[in-house]
Design a protein around this motif. Structure first.
Motif, PDB file in Angstrom:
ATOM      1  N   HIS A 186      23.489 -62.018  43.963  1.00  0.00           N
ATOM      2  CA  HIS A 186      23.093 -63.141  43.244  1.00  0.00           C
ATOM      3  C   HIS A 186      21.948 -63.061  42.494  1.00  0.00           C
ATOM      4  O   HIS A 186      20.944 -62.435  42.950  1.00  0.00           O
ATOM      5  CB  HIS A 186      23.179 -64.231  44.129  1.00  0.00           C
ATOM      6  CG  HIS A 186      22.952 -65.463  43.635  1.00  0.00           C
ATOM      7  ND1 HIS A 186      23.612 -66.170  42.598  1.00  0.00           N
ATOM      8  CD2 HIS A 186      21.730 -66.450  43.494  1.00  0.00           C
ATOM      9  CE1 HIS A 186      23.300 -67.393  42.206  1.00  0.00           C
ATOM     10  NE2 HIS A 186      22.128 -67.586  42.702  1.00  0.00           N
ATOM     11  N   VAL A 187      22.046 -63.233  41.159  1.00  0.00           N
ATOM     12  CA  VAL A 187      20.708 -63.321  40.359  1.00  0.00           C
ATOM     13  C   VAL A 187      19.960 -64.506  40.604  1.00  0.00           C
ATOM     14  O   VAL A 187      20.448 -65.599  40.321  1.00  0.00           O
ATOM     15  CB  VAL A 187      21.214 -62.990  38.880  1.00  0.00           C
ATOM     16  CG1 VAL A 187      20.009 -63.375  37.937  1.00  0.00           C
ATOM     17  CG2 VAL A 187      22.091 -61.886  38.471  1.00  0.00           C
ATOM     18  N   LEU A 218      19.035 -60.405  43.211  1.00  0.00           N
ATOM     19  CA  LEU A 218      18.558 -59.620  41.926  1.00  0.00           C
ATOM     20  C   LEU A 218      17.734 -60.331  41.266  1.00  0.00           C
ATOM     21  O   LEU A 218      17.898 -61.502  40.721  1.00  0.00           O
ATOM     22  CB  LEU A 218      19.804 -59.350  41.227  1.00  0.00           C
ATOM     23  CG  LEU A 218      20.772 -58.350  41.992  1.00  0.00           C
ATOM     24  CD1 LEU A 218      22.070 -58.104  40.970  1.00  0.00           C
ATOM     25  CD2 LEU A 218      20.358 -57.024  42.358  1.00  0.00           C
ATOM     26  N   GLY A 219      16.647 -59.713  40.771  1.00  0.00           N
ATOM     27  CA  GLY A 219      15.423 -60.246  39.842  1.00  0.00           C
ATOM     28  C   GLY A 219      15.917 -59.561  38.510  1.00  0.00           C
ATOM     29  O   GLY A 219      15.279 -58.407  38.683  1.00  0.00           O
ATOM     30  N   VAL A 262       7.207 -61.924  31.034  1.00  0.00           N
ATOM     31  CA  VAL A 262       8.411 -61.168  30.981  1.00  0.00           C
ATOM     32  C   VAL A 262       8.661 -59.885  31.947  1.00  0.00           C
ATOM     33  O   VAL A 262       7.728 -58.816  32.033  1.00  0.00           O
ATOM     34  CB  VAL A 262       8.797 -60.567  29.571  1.00  0.00           C
ATOM     35  CG1 VAL A 262      10.038 -59.783  29.477  1.00  0.00           C
ATOM     36  CG2 VAL A 262       8.675 -61.766  28.461  1.00  0.00           C
ATOM     37  N   HIS A 263       9.440 -59.991  32.964  1.00  0.00           N
ATOM     38  CA  HIS A 263       9.805 -58.867  33.851  1.00  0.00           C
ATOM     39  C   HIS A 263      10.120 -57.517  33.589  1.00  0.00           C
ATOM     40  O   HIS A 263      11.161 -57.604  32.531  1.00  0.00           O
ATOM     41  CB  HIS A 263      10.784 -59.501  35.034  1.00  0.00           C
ATOM     42  CG  HIS A 263      10.760 -58.724  36.537  1.00  0.00           C
ATOM     43  ND1 HIS A 263      12.105 -58.447  36.809  1.00  0.00           N
ATOM     44  CD2 HIS A 263       9.773 -58.298  37.047  1.00  0.00           C
ATOM     45  CE1 HIS A 263      11.535 -57.610  37.921  1.00  0.00           C
ATOM     46  NE2 HIS A 263      10.385 -57.592  38.109  1.00  0.00           N
ATOM     47  N   LEU A 264       9.269 -56.584  33.660  1.00  0.00           N
ATOM     48  CA  LEU A 264       9.681 -55.195  33.227  1.00  0.00           C
ATOM     49  C   LEU A 264      10.277 -54.307  34.133  1.00  0.00           C
ATOM     50  O   LEU A 264      10.626 -53.156  33.948  1.00  0.00           O
ATOM     51  CB  LEU A 264       8.518 -54.576  32.526  1.00  0.00           C
ATOM     52  CG  LEU A 264       7.670 -55.436  31.583  1.00  0.00           C
ATOM     53  CD1 LEU A 264       6.525 -54.862  31.318  1.00  0.00           C
ATOM     54  CD2 LEU A 264       8.627 -55.917  30.545  1.00  0.00           C
ATOM     55  N   GLY A 265      10.751 -54.790  35.320  1.00  0.00           N
ATOM     56  CA  GLY A 265      11.546 -54.053  36.291  1.00  0.00           C
ATOM     57  C   GLY A 265      12.714 -54.611  36.916  1.00  0.00           C
ATOM     58  O   GLY A 265      13.040 -55.744  36.275  1.00  0.00           O
ATOM     59  N   LEU A 266      13.343 -54.068  37.910  1.00  0.00           N
ATOM     60  CA  LEU A 266      14.417 -54.721  38.383  1.00  0.00           C
ATOM     61  C   LEU A 266      13.759 -55.082  39.946  1.00  0.00           C
ATOM     62  O   LEU A 266      13.821 -54.333  40.729  1.00  0.00           O
ATOM     63  CB  LEU A 266      15.567 -53.570  38.689  1.00  0.00           C
ATOM     64  CG  LEU A 266      16.798 -54.084  39.729  1.00  0.00           C
ATOM     65  CD1 LEU A 266      17.608 -55.302  39.282  1.00  0.00           C
ATOM     66  CD2 LEU A 266      17.632 -52.791  39.629  1.00  0.00           C
ATOM     67  N   ASP A 267      14.125 -56.317  40.356  1.00  0.00           N
ATOM     68  CA  ASP A 267      13.716 -56.769  41.797  1.00  0.00           C
ATOM     69  C   ASP A 267      15.278 -56.786  42.388  1.00  0.00           C
ATOM     70  O   ASP A 267      16.112 -57.249  42.028  1.00  0.00           O
ATOM     71  CB  ASP A 267      13.141 -58.157  41.919  1.00  0.00           C
ATOM     72  CG  ASP A 267      11.798 -57.959  41.232  1.00  0.00           C
ATOM     73  OD1 ASP A 267      11.046 -57.108  41.204  1.00  0.00           O
ATOM     74  OD2 ASP A 267      11.231 -59.408  40.946  1.00  0.00           O
ATOM     75  N   ILE A 268      15.058 -56.180  43.739  1.00  0.00           N
ATOM     76  CA  ILE A 268      16.195 -56.105  44.537  1.00  0.00           C
ATOM     77  C   ILE A 268      15.613 -56.836  45.905  1.00  0.00           C
ATOM     78  O   ILE A 268      14.829 -56.168  46.646  1.00  0.00           O
ATOM     79  CB  ILE A 268      16.723 -54.912  44.920  1.00  0.00           C
ATOM     80  CG1 ILE A 268      17.149 -53.961  43.505  1.00  0.00           C
ATOM     81  CG2 ILE A 268      17.989 -54.926  45.874  1.00  0.00           C
ATOM     82  CD1 ILE A 268      17.882 -52.955  43.525  1.00  0.00           C
ATOM     83  N   VAL A 291       8.553 -62.874  48.601  1.00  0.00           N
ATOM     84  CA  VAL A 291       9.873 -62.721  49.343  1.00  0.00           C
ATOM     85  C   VAL A 291      10.082 -61.055  49.450  1.00  0.00           C
ATOM     86  O   VAL A 291      10.093 -60.615  48.259  1.00  0.00           O
ATOM     87  CB  VAL A 291      10.825 -63.467  48.742  1.00  0.00           C
ATOM     88  CG1 VAL A 291      12.083 -63.013  49.447  1.00  0.00           C
ATOM     89  CG2 VAL A 291      10.639 -65.044  48.948  1.00  0.00           C
ATOM     90  N   PRO A 292      10.397 -60.578  50.392  1.00  0.00           N
ATOM     91  CA  PRO A 292      10.530 -59.223  50.414  1.00  0.00           C
ATOM     92  C   PRO A 292      11.768 -58.587  49.494  1.00  0.00           C
ATOM     93  O   PRO A 292      12.582 -59.312  49.358  1.00  0.00           O
ATOM     94  CB  PRO A 292      11.085 -58.918  51.848  1.00  0.00           C
ATOM     95  CG  PRO A 292      10.513 -59.905  52.817  1.00  0.00           C
ATOM     96  CD  PRO A 292      10.098 -61.274  51.848  1.00  0.00           C
ATOM     97  N   HIS A 293      11.133 -57.720  48.827  1.00  0.00           N
ATOM     98  CA  HIS A 293      12.045 -57.192  47.704  1.00  0.00           C
ATOM     99  C   HIS A 293      11.519 -55.822  47.224  1.00  0.00           C
ATOM    100  O   HIS A 293       9.971 -55.275  47.479  1.00  0.00           O
ATOM    101  CB  HIS A 293      12.206 -57.878  46.607  1.00  0.00           C
ATOM    102  CG  HIS A 293      10.870 -58.224  45.523  1.00  0.00           C
ATOM    103  ND1 HIS A 293       9.932 -59.041  46.100  1.00  0.00           N
ATOM    104  CD2 HIS A 293      10.678 -57.706  44.491  1.00  0.00           C
ATOM    105  CE1 HIS A 293       8.995 -59.144  44.882  1.00  0.00           C
ATOM    106  NE2 HIS A 293       9.489 -58.080  44.172  1.00  0.00           N
ATOM    107  N   VAL A 294      12.118 -54.915  46.568  1.00  0.00           N
ATOM    108  CA  VAL A 294      11.466 -53.877  45.684  1.00  0.00           C
ATOM    109  C   VAL A 294      11.430 -54.063  44.285  1.00  0.00           C
ATOM    110  O   VAL A 294      12.369 -54.748  43.615  1.00  0.00           O
ATOM    111  CB  VAL A 294      12.258 -52.289  45.884  1.00  0.00           C
ATOM    112  CG1 VAL A 294      13.650 -52.483  45.322  1.00  0.00           C
ATOM    113  CG2 VAL A 294      11.505 -51.218  45.533  1.00  0.00           C
TER     114      VAL A 294
END
Length: 1011
Positions: free
Chosen positions: A371-372, A411-412, A438-444, A528-531
């Motif tokens: 879910h985004v 997902l971010g 602006v977010h420059l990565g992918l958050d999982i 919130v825990p994520h990579v």
């Protein structure tokens, strides 16, 4: 003594007018013009002509004067329309005149006057800055072939003299300012000096400051004062112009980008030149501010020298905080180039290899429900709590999202505009008054402690901990080089500190190796825990300066410097971008537009948007292991088939009323896989068409109408086939068995009415079939044909006992009928041991029908028949199928045959099938509800029962297991008279890792349903 140490000429207006009259024959009104070291006048003659009269500094060497003269003459010859001054000859045609003065000898020059105002007095619009770059590009292009001994000189304003500024550092008394200059000089020494030998050099103007650039009517109208012209790196031309244009600009890099874009359009820059522009700007500023500091006392009364000192310090301060990689990227992209050389190649490689990378986590992210998250809206509780660093509120908000949407991974997305970055270090250094959002990565998002693995082999470049709130916490940087010269980096943020400390700089990690675990709030910067997973196409020595967030104005730049990491993570774009109608909308539209008996699979229908090999991918980007859809025989969208279809479709698609090679190539190739008796072919579109045609042939050849079938058989959807398909005519909506259709009992071993060996059971069923056929003959209903799937599928994946098929064929033929093998589902190597399932029974049918898998999803089917039957069918009635045998379909069929052979897929089916059977038998031992396990190659069935002793059918259990497996990411179906057989028909490319996954999911689904 340098030129700058000599005083500027100070002749009176009267003296200047006399020089002008006596040496150039010109009279007019003189107006002083500003200059640092020369004395300049604007001349307006009585005739209205405007000229510029220059009295040069007495320290100007004669060689330099001759150099400037030659330069202007060269430009006049090479580019007569270039907006630069033109020499007006003096008496005797001389280009300049020498006179004596108190300080020495001065050169006099008269040139055309260029109308306009200095850029210093005009607005630095985008058009003006681009025009300045364009003018400089034309200038340097014209000077590319020009040389002169006077161009090779060393003086303080030539960029290669930058190191001399260290000798003036003592004059900079402010500690902060000194640090700024030292940083600029260190950058020059470490990055510019080593690259000088790689930079193009030539004669450049070298002083396009805003007093030397003229603007008229909102456009650049000229460039004056070639006193600083010198042989120098080409990039210095741009750097000098950018330096002055950037002063007092809120977004200095944007101002520079406009100049560079104009220049590049006229005189293309090279990669090495782009890479040093910002460094050269800082070097020019270092020269300027140290020069001003060193001369402050002696020249305090000259405002010209110090007019830009404060803006220069301000600009140097700003640029010291700018990442040169980002600045270079902005400049490059303004010129229509990649922000980072090779960025496109990296993106393309990752896109092409996404499916081959090791999983980022377990289960693979693409297999999990996702879910985004919305971190850009203040109305979203999770975004508001994250911005406030309220951990408890963030936990509650995240848990509510999971409950509402039922996902395992949040997902971010890359490129999301967010409100959560409130710390001071998110203020922009590129543009005043803006923030990085602006977010420059992918958050999982996943639970703290979740293990992460590298999809590609890597070298650890950095492993550190950034403890500040809203920072990365545990942080790792990996370098990847999947093929020579293709190198990029991945940043992993918000990690558990202990696992970060396990990593060592220089450590090599294989693909699939453990990287680190996700940290909790106390270790990950308070999130919130994520990579945070981010790609970089440029090298960083200091991992802590890699920006994870950027400005909105430069999204296209970020896409090159820090590309979307979706492919690296193995995710498809559907996980982030929904297209088309929602599932609910589609269900409603199907009710409106489609027949109600067009069914859907599963209790909760799926919307599939992509197929890749053994995977089907739904509209949320979740991948399902397809163990059911045997139409995609080689896997979904096999590139060999896709390319064959595209090539032929681009060339020709027609029908069999015209001659074309492809149908002959295909049928000849196909004939080599079949017994020699089956030498004639009809190419059609579907399995139903193939079976319908086979039935017509049998009836025409024999002159009879009756047909013998197996109970619960299904052969197609035409009325003629419904009439011989008990699976259809016995069920709801069916009209019962026609009198010309005769059923044989399903010859299943598991539920055989007698005990014995498989051979004995086969003999029992064959004997019963013989009696039925004999009774038919006795009653005058001699069969035209016996048609059977070699492995009855909808009957429950039934494997015929040994000897059964051979005996039944004999009974049918003895009665005058023919034998039809329906290999639509089980042919083309699916059984593994042979290309055709009937081969395992030692029989040769009279007709073989095939469909579904033979075009790998393209509408293609075939009837292979004995010549005498085909001859009898040619009774005068034309057979024509508009699309059957078209070149595109035949090209697809050829690609399927070639791929089966080239990739050794029969052997693979045997190997994986045996492995799956072994695993399924272990499940049978574990779960009493598993009544029987059967299969051959990649055609398998699991029969579910309530009690093994009674073998009571358990269709509800089979259905629940199938639906649970779907929830776990594996697609399978159920069949059999009581829908209690789990049917498995994976693609022929099914690998060992897929078999393991299937067995794992079956085990878990059974455990969830049966315990």
């Amino acid at each position: 003594m340098t030129i700058l140490d000599n005083p500027r000429p100070a002749f009176s207006d009267a003296e200047a007018r006399e020089f002008l009259r006596s040496h150039f024959g010109v009279e007019g009104e003189l107006s002083p013009l500003p200059s640092e070291r020369d004395q300049n006048f604007r001349v307006m003659t009585a005739g209205g002509q405007a000229l510029t009269f220059k009295i040069m500094n007495a320290a100007e060497p004669l060689l330099a004067i001759e150099f400037q003269t030659a330069l202007l003459r060269h430009l006049e010859d090479c580019d007569p329309d270039l907006a630069v001054p033109r020499i007006v000859p003096g008496a005797g045609g001389r280009d300049y005149v020498l006179i004596d003065g108190a300080a020495g000898q001065h050169a006099l020059r008269l040139v055309t006057y260029l109308p306009g105002h200095p850029l210093a007095q005009e607005a630095k619009t985008a058009e003006v800055l681009r025009g300045l770059g364009s003018l400089l590009g034309r200038l340097d292009r014209a000077l590319a072939g020009f040389g002169h001994p006077g161009a090779h000189r060393s003086f303080d304003w030539e960029i290669r003299s930058t190191p001399l500024a260290r000798g003036r550092l003592h004059a900079v008394t402010d500690p902060e300012q000194r640090r700024l200059v030292e940083k600029a000089l260190d950058i020059y020494d470490s990055r510019v000096a080593p690259s000088l030998k790689h930079l193009r050099s030539g004669v450049i103007h070298n002083d396009a400051n805003d007093w030397n650039v003229l603007v008229a009517d909102g456009r650049v109208n000229g460039l004056i004062d070639f006193g600083d012209a010198v042989h120098s790196p080409i990039a210095a031309e741009i750097a000098v112009a950018c330096t002055y244009a950037m002063l007092e600009e809120g977004s200095p890099i944007e101002a520079a980008a406009r100049i560079v874009a104009g220049y590049h359009a006229e005189h293309p820059l090279q990669d090495a030149e782009f890479a040093v522009i910002l460094d050269l700007v800082m070097a020019r500023l270092a020269i300027s501010v140290t020069m001003s500091a060193a001369r402050r006392m002696g020249a305090a009364d000259d405002p010209y020298l110090f007019v830009s000192e404060k803006p220069a310090w301000d600009l140097l301060r700003k640029l010291s905080a700018v990442d040169h990689r980002i600045a270079t990227g902005i400049l490059r992209q303004a010129c229509g180039l990649e922000a980072a050389p090779g960025a496109r190649r990296i993106r393309e490689w990752l896109s092409a290899n996404r499916r081959n990378l090791a999983p980022l986590m377990n289960p693979h992210p693409v297999r999990q429900a996702k879910h985004v998250l919305d971190l850009g809206s203040p109305d979203e509780p999770l975004a508001a709590a994250s911005a406030a660093q309220d951990h408890e509120a963030a936990d509650r908000a995240y848990a509510e999202l999971v409950r509402r949407h039922g996902f395992s991974l949040g997902l971010g997305p890359w490129g999301e505009r967010r409100i959560i970055y409130t710390a001071p270090f998110f203020e922009s250094v590129l543009a005043e008054g803006t923030r990085r959002n602006v977010h420059l990565g992918l958050d999982i998002f996943a639970p703290a402690g979740t293990e992460m693995f590298t999809p590609l082999a890597a070298t650890v470049v950095a492993a550190t901990i950034n403890p500040e709130p809203q920072d990365y916490g545990g942080l790792i940087l990996l370098e990847h080089e999947p093929e020579p010269g293709l190198r990029f980096w991945t940043l992993w943020g918000h990690l558990d500190h202990a696992s970060v400390r396990e990593r060592r700089v220089g450590e090599r990690l294989d693909a699939g190796a453990f990287v680190a675990r996700l940290g909790d709030y106390a270790e990950n910067g308070g999130w919130v825990p994520h990579v945070h997973l981010q790609l970089s196409t440029t090298r960083y020595e200091d991992v802590s300066i890699i920006p994870g967030v950027g400005e909105e104005a430069y999204v296209d730049v970020w896409a090159d410097l820090y590309p979307r990491p979706y492919d690296f993570a193995g995710l498809t774009i559907e996980a982030f971008e929904r297209t088309g109608r929602t599932r609910e909308e589609l269900i409603e539209k199907r009710r409106e537009r489609l027949g109600r008996n067009v069914s859907l699979s599963y209790s909760t229908p799926l919307k599939m948007v992509r197929g890749e090999g053994v995977w089907l991918i739904d509209d949320t980007g979740r991948a399902y292991l397809d163990c059911y859809n045997n139409v995609a025989h080689l896997g979904h969208c096999h590139p060999n088939v896709v390319q064959a279809i595209a090539r032929q479709a681009a060339l020709l698609n027609t029908n069999t009323r015209y001659l074309h090679d492809t149908i002959i190539d295909y049928t000849e190739r196909l004939s080599r896989t079949l017994p020699k008796e089956l030498d004639t072919f009809f190419v059609v579109c579907t399995g139903s068409e193939a079976n319908d045609l086979a039935l017509r042939m049998a009836r025409t050849y024999t002159g009879r109408n009756d047909v013998v079938v197996l109970d619960w058989a299904y052969h197609g959807h035409t009325q003629a086939l419904i009439d011989i398909s008990p699976y259809k005519y016995k069920r709801k909506g069916g009209r019962g068995r026609p009198d010309f259709t005769h059923e044989l009992p399903i010859p299943e071993i598991y539920r055989a009415p007698i005990a014995g060996t498989p051979e004995e059971i086969g003999g029992h069923y064959a004997g019963e079939a013989g009696r039925i056929i004999a009774d038919m003959a006795a009653s005058g209903r001699v069969p035209a044909a016996f048609i059977a799937e070699t492995i009855p599928s909808v009957a429950g994946q039934i494997f015929l006992p040994p000897g059964y098929l051979k005996d039944v064929y004999s009974h049918v033929r003895a009665a005058g009928g023919i034998a039809i093998a329906d290999e639509v589902q089980v042919g083309f190597g699916r059984v593994g041991s042979a290309m055709w399932a009937f081969e395992e029974h030692g029989v040769v049918p009279d007709i073989v029908t095939m469909g579904k898998p033979i075009g790998n999803g393209h509408p293609l089917a075939v009837v292979a028949v004995r010549r005498e039957i085909a001859t009898a069918f040619a009774n005068g009635m034309e057979y024509f199928n508009t699309f059957g045998g078209n070149p595109v379909s035949c090209a697809a069929g050829l690609a399927v045959l070639d791929t089966i052979e080239q990739e050794g897929l029969l052997a693979n089916a045997s190997d994986q099938g045996a492995y799956l059977l072994q695993g399924m038998r272990r499940l049978q031992e574990k779960y009493p509800a598993v009544g029987d396990v059967r299969g051959r190659g990649l055609f398998l069935g699991i029969e579910m029962v309530r009690d093994r002793s009674t073998k009571e059918h358990a269709g509800d259990i089979a259905s629940k297991i199938s639906n649970r497996a779907k929830e776990l990411g594996v697609l399978m179906g159920t069949d059999g008279p009581h829908d209690n057989v789990i049917k498995l028909r994976p693609p022929m490319i099914f690998g060992r890792e897929h078999a393991d996954l299937l067995l794992e999911v079956l085990d878990r689904a059974m455990a969830d349903i049966l315990h």
